[in-house]
Design a protein around this motif. Structure first.
Motif, PDB file in Angstrom:
ATOM      1  N   CYS A 221      -8.589  -8.052   3.914  1.00  0.00           N
ATOM      2  CA  CYS A 221      -8.553  -6.787   4.808  1.00  0.00           C
ATOM      3  C   CYS A 221      -9.295  -7.136   6.013  1.00  0.00           C
ATOM      4  N   ASN A 222      -9.832  -8.320   6.204  1.00  0.00           N
ATOM      5  CA  ASN A 222     -10.560  -8.837   7.479  1.00  0.00           C
ATOM      6  C   ASN A 222     -11.844  -8.114   7.545  1.00  0.00           C
ATOM      7  N   GLY A 223     -12.396  -7.780   6.246  1.00  0.00           N
ATOM      8  CA  GLY A 223     -13.622  -7.459   6.071  1.00  0.00           C
ATOM      9  C   GLY A 223     -14.496  -8.610   5.579  1.00  0.00           C
TER      10      GLY A 223
ATOM     11  N   TYR B  42      -6.264  -4.092  -5.107  1.00  0.00           N
ATOM     12  CA  TYR B  42      -4.828  -4.189  -5.314  1.00  0.00           C
ATOM     13  C   TYR B  42      -4.457  -4.831  -6.674  1.00  0.00           C
TER      14      TYR B  42
ATOM     15  N   ARG C  86     -17.804   1.500   4.280  1.00  0.00           N
ATOM     16  CA  ARG C  86     -17.366   1.867   2.709  1.00  0.00           C
ATOM     17  C   ARG C  86     -18.198   2.873   2.124  1.00  0.00           C
ATOM     18  N   GLY C  87     -17.694   3.986   1.764  1.00  0.00           N
ATOM     19  CA  GLY C  87     -18.649   4.959   1.005  1.00  0.00           C
ATOM     20  C   GLY C  87     -18.800   5.921   1.948  1.00  0.00           C
TER      21      GLY C  87
ATOM     22  N   ARG D  79     -25.937  -1.195  -1.418  1.00  0.00           N
ATOM     23  CA  ARG D  79     -25.400  -1.080  -2.813  1.00  0.00           C
ATOM     24  C   ARG D  79     -25.280  -2.551  -3.403  1.00  0.00           C
TER      25      ARG D  79
ATOM     26  N   THR E 208      -9.399  -0.166   2.878  1.00  0.00           N
ATOM     27  CA  THR E 208      -9.152  -1.620   2.921  1.00  0.00           C
ATOM     28  C   THR E 208      -7.831  -1.916   3.660  1.00  0.00           C
ATOM     29  N   LEU E 209      -7.124  -0.955   4.150  1.00  0.00           N
ATOM     30  CA  LEU E 209      -5.799  -1.188   5.023  1.00  0.00           C
ATOM     31  C   LEU E 209      -5.917  -2.123   6.006  1.00  0.00           C
TER      32      LEU E 209
ATOM     33  N   HIS F 198      -9.663   4.058  -1.544  1.00  0.00           N
ATOM     34  CA  HIS F 198     -10.027   2.439  -1.350  1.00  0.00           C
ATOM     35  C   HIS F 198      -8.864   1.790  -0.516  1.00  0.00           C
ATOM     36  N   TYR F 199      -7.728   2.230  -0.898  1.00  0.00           N
ATOM     37  CA  TYR F 199      -6.693   1.611  -0.050  1.00  0.00           C
ATOM     38  C   TYR F 199      -6.821   2.020   1.455  1.00  0.00           C
TER      39      TYR F 199
ATOM     40  N   VAL G 159       0.903  -1.128   0.028  1.00  0.00           N
ATOM     41  CA  VAL G 159      -0.109   0.207   0.022  1.00  0.00           C
ATOM     42  C   VAL G 159       0.764   1.273   0.101  1.00  0.00           C
TER      43      VAL G 159
ATOM     44  N   HIS H 170      -0.993  -5.060  -8.633  1.00  0.00           N
ATOM     45  CA  HIS H 170       0.440  -4.708  -7.587  1.00  0.00           C
ATOM     46  C   HIS H 170       1.114  -6.093  -7.867  1.00  0.00           C
TER      47      HIS H 170
ATOM     48  N   LYS I  16      -7.621   7.471  -7.978  1.00  0.00           N
ATOM     49  CA  LYS I  16      -8.832   7.267  -7.568  1.00  0.00           C
ATOM     50  C   LYS I  16      -8.711   5.880  -6.747  1.00  0.00           C
ATOM     51  N   ARG I  17      -7.635   5.165  -6.571  1.00  0.00           N
ATOM     52  CA  ARG I  17      -7.657   4.077  -5.631  1.00  0.00           C
ATOM     53  C   ARG I  17      -7.304   4.597  -4.276  1.00  0.00           C
TER      54      ARG I  17
ATOM     55  N   PRO J  21     -12.031   2.655  -9.945  1.00  0.00           N
ATOM     56  CA  PRO J  21     -10.890   2.354  -9.377  1.00  0.00           C
ATOM     57  C   PRO J  21     -10.129   1.392  -9.945  1.00  0.00           C
TER      58      PRO J  21
ATOM     59  N   GLY K 216      -9.663  -3.773   7.041  1.00  0.00           N
ATOM     60  CA  GLY K 216     -11.003  -3.655   6.699  1.00  0.00           C
ATOM     61  C   GLY K 216     -11.984  -3.329   8.019  1.00  0.00           C
TER      62      GLY K 216
ATOM     63  N   CYS L 182     -18.522   0.781  -4.929  1.00  0.00           N
ATOM     64  CA  CYS L 182     -18.232   1.810  -4.329  1.00  0.00           C
ATOM     65  C   CYS L 182     -18.906   3.136  -4.676  1.00  0.00           C
TER      66      CYS L 182
END
Lengths: 515, 260
Positions: B140-142, B214, A303-304, B33, A217-218, A213-214, A199, B217, A209-210, B55, A220, B76
């Motif tokens: 991410c644990n989500g 990601y 999120r959002g 959503r 989700t660093l 979102h990073y 990251v 990456h 634009k990401r 994204p 979650g 999103c």
């Protein structure tokens, strides 16, 4: 606003949470003065919030930046120095708080802190400076998580236990290596990096634009915490002021995130000691808090919700009334489920006196968040470095004494009660204002630090912008980065069977650490 | 003890009725959503606002029609906010799971080909008892949290014969979350190889389907299917527990095929 302090950090520049600083105003100190100032400041009760490398225009050098937190005065102190890429004297032997930061510098830039007592990789990736490696691995050597020299104790009765990366439950991966004498843990070494997604590297050259979102989700489960820290960074660097309403909605979301995770953790702790009623109840009630966040923004994890310049969703009168009603029910049900823990002797026998971290150790390691507060450390960045709504509405800091599993559980319960009250107060008196304010281009050649008290502790983001106002370096410090060593200390000399309980009582993030 | 019993009584019976016959359909939050809906007829010629805003490059436009890769979608709303014509909305439909990677790419005017049940021998073997080993490979644990939640009393996944076990040796399949980091690639392969045959793989969340935020990456492998064969794809970032439950039940044939 910037001023120097008469204290030990005189040579550093002083800033506050979210206040951008021209990079030309940042002191460039000789290495000995830079390090001595950090040592004196830590001696004085400051903490190392971040210590990180960044490329120098001379390829033979590396810049090292330090951000210290002076919690009592609500200030950060910052400065930088340059070191030779051939190595620099390690600060760690005199300042344990620096230990993981210096390992990170070694890994990211291939520059060795000389004399570091525990110089091992942090996340197992190749150096950002191609062709360099702090462990002299060549381009053909594998760089693989967990491949390093583990500390070993030898002796007739000593045996080694290796756990992970894949664990027995539905949790993130990490490796734990125990040196045991019978059931007693002599030493635990924690080796992470399995979750590394790159990251910080990807943030360079941003924002794009990401980027948001990073941030989301660093980690979650800390979407709002990291999301707020990132958004606050962009707002700081573009001199954008979010409206009181947007700030209040962010605060509500941050506290709902804390509530969901704290309630969930208390349930999991209960499960770990075999007390199933609270485990079942809390597992479900956690969902009620997540569903409140979903009512706010459609996503259970938020999120959002956080948008640059404000928030993506409003809380209308009807929604506020609905949330207040749900909050009352969740409060009552949480109280019933959680107070059962304190009244059940079989639970208390397993919580009290287990996994103790002495206050001095917590201080020395630079621990943060509920784990630090459970050791009696009176710190909380909502009070000490407030931003947004926390500048106007205060949440009392919850501390306990003892530093054991019970204290870490009980601090959560105290925080649950105070967060509920905070959310209720906000919902009843939502200020007015635009949901989103316009964001301009970022200030070029600037440095800014933003900090949020997320549920695990302080989330700290630091940005350095270049002449075009893009991220030259974006440093992220998740609270877990400060606290993992605390887990290792908590289990030292204890029974290995207590490890899952101790680990859960910290409930740290793997991906937040691994980035 | 008395207090425990009183509290138990107060907490009540809390497992959702779905999908029992006669039980109410699950109600998703008003702002949820779910499956994005595109009205390509509103698209001005040469407009690419949504494509540029995404994204994860989940959106493509071909012949004036919007195509969406549900595997990449983070749900999103960045596309909808960028759209000058309000041609993009999110439905509250939580049903998103498919069996083939190619079914993740949906046209604006086309229904999703929702997952079909396992057939023949596999359904006979796993239909009434499916033991899964969960592997988080950079998640991410989500996703992990909302998979875990299915095991709580609110959802009670074990009533369908599905449970999570501590060893791949005890498992019929893997449930993978995360983009599969380089650092988890080997561990994931070892876990997969340790499963007795026949075995299935379920990928949950945008990361495991495509790499999610990601994508591309160098530290990740753009999802589980690049490492092991995947039998079920559950989109979302993270998917709602209903989405995951719906996917699992479809795979086991516990939701009628006709009920899309």
């Amino acid at each position: 606003m910037t001023q120097t302090t008469p204290s030990s950090t005189m040579s550093f520049v002083e800033i506050i949470n979210g206040q951008p600083l021209e990079r030309s105003a940042l002191p460039d100190l000789p290495l000995p003065q830079f390090q001595n100032t950090i040592l004196d400041a830590v001696q004085d009760g400051h903490r190392v919030a971040a210590l990180f490398g960044s490329p120098h225009q001379d390829p033979a050098k590396l810049n090292v930046y330090a951000v210290l937190a002076d919690d009592r005065r609500g200030r950060f102190q910052a400065a930088y120095t340059s070191v030779s890429v051939d190595g620099f004297p390690s600060l760690t032997p005199r300042c344990p708080q620096a230990h993981l930061f210096e390992r990170e510098i070694a890994e990211q830039y291939g520059v060795k802190p000389l004399g570091h007592p525990w110089l091992k990789p942090v996340r197992f990736h190749r150096s950002y400076r191609a062709g360099t490696d702090a462990w002299n691995r060549t381009a053909t050597d594998v760089v693989q998580a967990g491949v390093m020299e583990f500390y070993q104790i030898t002796g007739g009765q000593v045996h080694e236990v290796a756990v992970g990366p894949i664990h027995a439950g539905i949790i993130e991966p990490g490796h734990f290596r125990f040196q045991c004498d019978g059931e007693t843990i002599l030493h635990l070494e924690i080796s992470l990096g399995y979750q590394h997604r790159g990251v910080e590297r990807a943030m360079q050259g941003g924002p794009n634009k990401r980027s948001l979102h990073y941030a989301e989700t660093l980690a979650g489960d800390t979407t709002i915490g990291h999301g707020c820290a990132y958004a606050h960074m962009l707002e700081s660097l573009s001199h954008c002021r979010i409206s009181p309403r947007a700030a209040a909605i962010r605060g509500i979301a941050l506290e709902l995130e804390r509530l969901a995770n704290h309630v969930g953790d208390l349930g999991a702790l209960s499960g770990d000691v075999g007390f199933l009623p609270t485990a079942s109840f809390c597992g479900r009630i956690r969902g009620d808090f997540l569903n409140m966040t979903a009512a706010l923004c459609g996503s259970r994890f938020g999120r959002g919700l956080v948008r640059i310049g404000g928030v993506g969703f409003d809380v209308e009168t009807t929604l506020a009334a609905d949330l207040l009603k749900r909050l009352d029910v969740a409060e009552q049900e949480s109280r019933g489920a959680i107070t059962l823990l304190w009244e059940t002797s079989s639970v208390m026998a397993r919580f009290e006196g287990i996994g103790t971290v002495p206050k001095d150790t917590a201080l020395e390691l630079g621990m943060v968040g509920p784990a630090a507060r459970a050791c009696g450390l009176d710190m909380d960045s909502r009070r000490d470095h407030p931003s947004g709504i926390y500048r106007f509405s205060h949440v009392p800091v919850s501390t306990w004494r003892g530093g054991d599993v019970f204290a870490r559980a009980y601090v959560r319960w105290l925080e649950i009660q105070r967060s509920i009250q905070f959310v209720r107060d906000q919902l009843k008196s939502l200020p007015s204002g635009e949901l989103r304010s316009a964001v301009a281009a970022l200030q070029p050649n600037a440095l800014a630090v933003t900090m949020q008290e997320a549920w695990r502790g302080e989330v700290c983001h630091i940005a350095l912008t270049d002449a075009q106002g893009r991220f030259e370096r974006y440093k992220i410090v998740d609270p877990s980065f400060h606290n993992w060593m605390g887990v290792a200390m908590a289990v030292r000399g204890k029974q290995i069977s207590d490890f899952p309980l101790c680990n859960k009582s910290f409930s740290l993030s793997y991906c937040g650490h691994d980035l | 003890m008395i207090k425990s019993l009183i509290t138990r009584f107060q907490q009540g019976y809390r497992t959702i009725g779905y999908p029992d016959p006669g039980a109410p359909e699950p109600v998703m939050p008003a702002r949820f959503r779910g499956r994005p809906v595109f009205d390509s007829s509103k698209c001005p010629a040469d407009c690419r606002q949504c494509v540029d805003a995404c994204p994860t490059q989940a959106i493509t436009i071909a012949d004036g029609k919007i195509k969406l890769d549900l595997g990449r979608c983070l749900f999103c709303d960045d596309c909808a906010q960028a759209c000058p014509e309000h041609a993009i909305t999110h439905s509250r439909d939580y049903r998103l799971t498919v069996r083939q990677a190619s079914d993740l790419i949906v046209n604006s005017d086309q229904e999703i080909k929702l997952a079909a049940a396992l057939d023949g021998k596999l359904r006979k073997l796993f239909g009434r008892s499916l033991q899964l080993r969960q592997v988080s490979a950079g998640g991410c644990n989500g996703c992990e949290s909302d998979v875990n939640v299915l095991t709580t009393i609110g959802w009670d996944l074990s009533r369908f014969g599905i449970s999570f076990v501590a060893s791949p040796r005890h498992a019929d399949g893997l449930l993978i979350t995360g983009p599969v980091t380089e650092n988890m690639k080997q561990a994931l392969k070892i876990a997969y190889d340790a499963l007795p045959d026949p075995k299935i793989v379920i990928a949950v969340g945008a990361c495991a389907l495509s790499g999610g935020p990601y994508i591309n990456h160098s530290e990740v492998n753009n999802g589980a299917a690049n490492i092991v064969p995947v039998d079920l794809f559950i989109p979302g970032c993270p998917p709602h527990p209903m989405t995951i439950l719906d996917g699992l039940l479809r795979l086991l044939g516990k939701i009628e095929a006709g009920k899309s």
